[in-house]
Design an enzyme around this catalytic site. Structure first.
Site, PDB file in Angstrom:
ATOM      1  N   ASP A  12      43.414 -69.840  56.341  1.00 20.47           N
ATOM      2  CA  ASP A  12      44.214 -70.933  55.814  1.00 20.47           C
ATOM      3  C   ASP A  12      43.927 -70.962  54.306  1.00 20.47           C
ATOM      4  O   ASP A  12      42.875 -70.498  53.861  1.00 20.47           O
ATOM      5  CB  ASP A  12      43.793 -72.240  56.481  1.00 20.47           C
ATOM      6  CG  ASP A  12      44.400 -73.450  55.808  1.00 20.47           C
ATOM      7  OD1 ASP A  12      45.635 -73.517  55.740  1.00 20.47           O
ATOM      8  OD2 ASP A  12      43.629 -74.308  55.340  1.00 20.47           O
ATOM      9  N   ASP A  14      44.850 -73.857  51.680  1.00 19.40           N
ATOM     10  CA  ASP A  14      44.517 -75.131  51.046  1.00 19.40           C
ATOM     11  C   ASP A  14      43.357 -75.825  51.755  1.00 19.40           C
ATOM     12  O   ASP A  14      43.429 -76.118  52.943  1.00 19.40           O
ATOM     13  CB  ASP A  14      45.741 -76.037  51.047  1.00 19.40           C
ATOM     14  CG  ASP A  14      46.919 -75.378  50.337  1.00 19.40           C
ATOM     15  OD1 ASP A  14      46.774 -75.077  49.147  1.00 19.40           O
ATOM     16  OD2 ASP A  14      47.954 -75.135  50.991  1.00 19.40           O
ATOM     17  N   ASP A 171      40.311 -75.526  57.797  1.00 20.93           N
ATOM     18  CA  ASP A 171      39.613 -76.749  57.379  1.00 20.93           C
ATOM     19  C   ASP A 171      40.164 -77.990  58.055  1.00 20.93           C
ATOM     20  O   ASP A 171      39.578 -79.057  57.955  1.00 20.93           O
ATOM     21  CB  ASP A 171      39.737 -76.933  55.866  1.00 20.93           C
ATOM     22  CG  ASP A 171      41.144 -77.379  55.469  1.00 20.93           C
ATOM     23  OD1 ASP A 171      41.291 -78.504  54.954  1.00 20.93           O
ATOM     24  OD2 ASP A 171      42.094 -76.612  55.697  1.00 20.93           O
TER      25      ASP A 171
END
Length: 229
Positions: A12, A14, A171
């Site tokens: 991922d 961001d 995240d």
């Protein structure tokens, strides 16, 4: 031959590879202010961590009763975000080390993100990560964003890897759910510490509750090696 032969890693972007959330917040705050919502806070922003920009502005339109179309809001937010992304995006140092470590071992890697293709390209070019991460997938390119598995399955397809051989770094809870739905192992590095107990993270193969402060390239690499053994 690399000890990780047969393993592919999907990042991922961001909040996982780069600390772009402050830029997303600022872009969102400015966009909403222009459309008559002057008091958008960081706490408000945290509710949208992990979902695509299109989904975010769609929710804003409904929540705030905005007159602008989803397309207008999306264009406004993306334009502001790109201006910030090109000049002010910080890579997490241990994540950069991890990417460089995997590149040195010839591990296939991809980025799968809810951001637009333009934003992904701007960040990777601006941070120099484009030297290592050439395969990218945006949620704009597939039917359903996270928590649907589409973006990760498409990344695996572009890498020529089986989903079962892929490890995702995430995240946010929707991303961890997407990795599980795709049949992939997951290293979870929660951006919002209070979300570490989310049920989506409980299924991660490696959960680093302390987020980026706890993540090290060495820890992740050793975990991968144990799984490849």
């Amino acid at each position: 031959m690399s000890r990780l032969s047969g393993t592919a890693v999907i990042f991922d972007l961001d909040g996982t590879l780069v600390d772009s959330e402050p830029n997303y917040y600022e872009a969102g705050r400015r966009t909403l202010a222009e459309h008559g919502v002057p008091d958008f806070t960081w706490a408000d922003h945290q509710r949208y961590v992990g979902i695509s920009t299109r989904e975010t502005v769609t929710r804003w339109k409904s929540l705030y009763g905005l007159r602008a179309s989803v397309a207008e809001l999306l264009a406004d937010k993306n334009r502001r975000y790109l201006e910030l992304a090109r000049t002010a995006t910080r890579v997490y140092p241990e994540m950069r080390k991890f990417v460089e470590l995997l590149a040195g071992e010839g591990v296939p890697m991809a980025v799968a993100s809810g951001s637009s293709p333009e934003a992904i390209d701007a960040i990777l070019a601006g941070t120099g990560l484009d030297a290592y991460l050439r395969t990218t997938v945006s949620a704009d390119e597939i039917p359903h964003g996270k928590p649907a598995p589409d973006v990760f399955l498409e990344a695996a397809r572009r890498l020529g890897a089986r989903p079962a051989d892929c490890v995702v770094l995430e995240d946010a809870a929707p991303g961890a759910a997407a990795a599980h739905a795709a049949g992939m192992r997951c290293i979870a590095v929660p951006y919002v510490a209070a979300q570490a107990d989310a049920p989506e993270f409980a299924r991660a193969g490696l959960l680093l509750r302390g987020g980026q402060e706890e993540f090290t390239a060495r820890t992740a690499h050793e975990w991968l090696l144990r799984g490849a053994g």
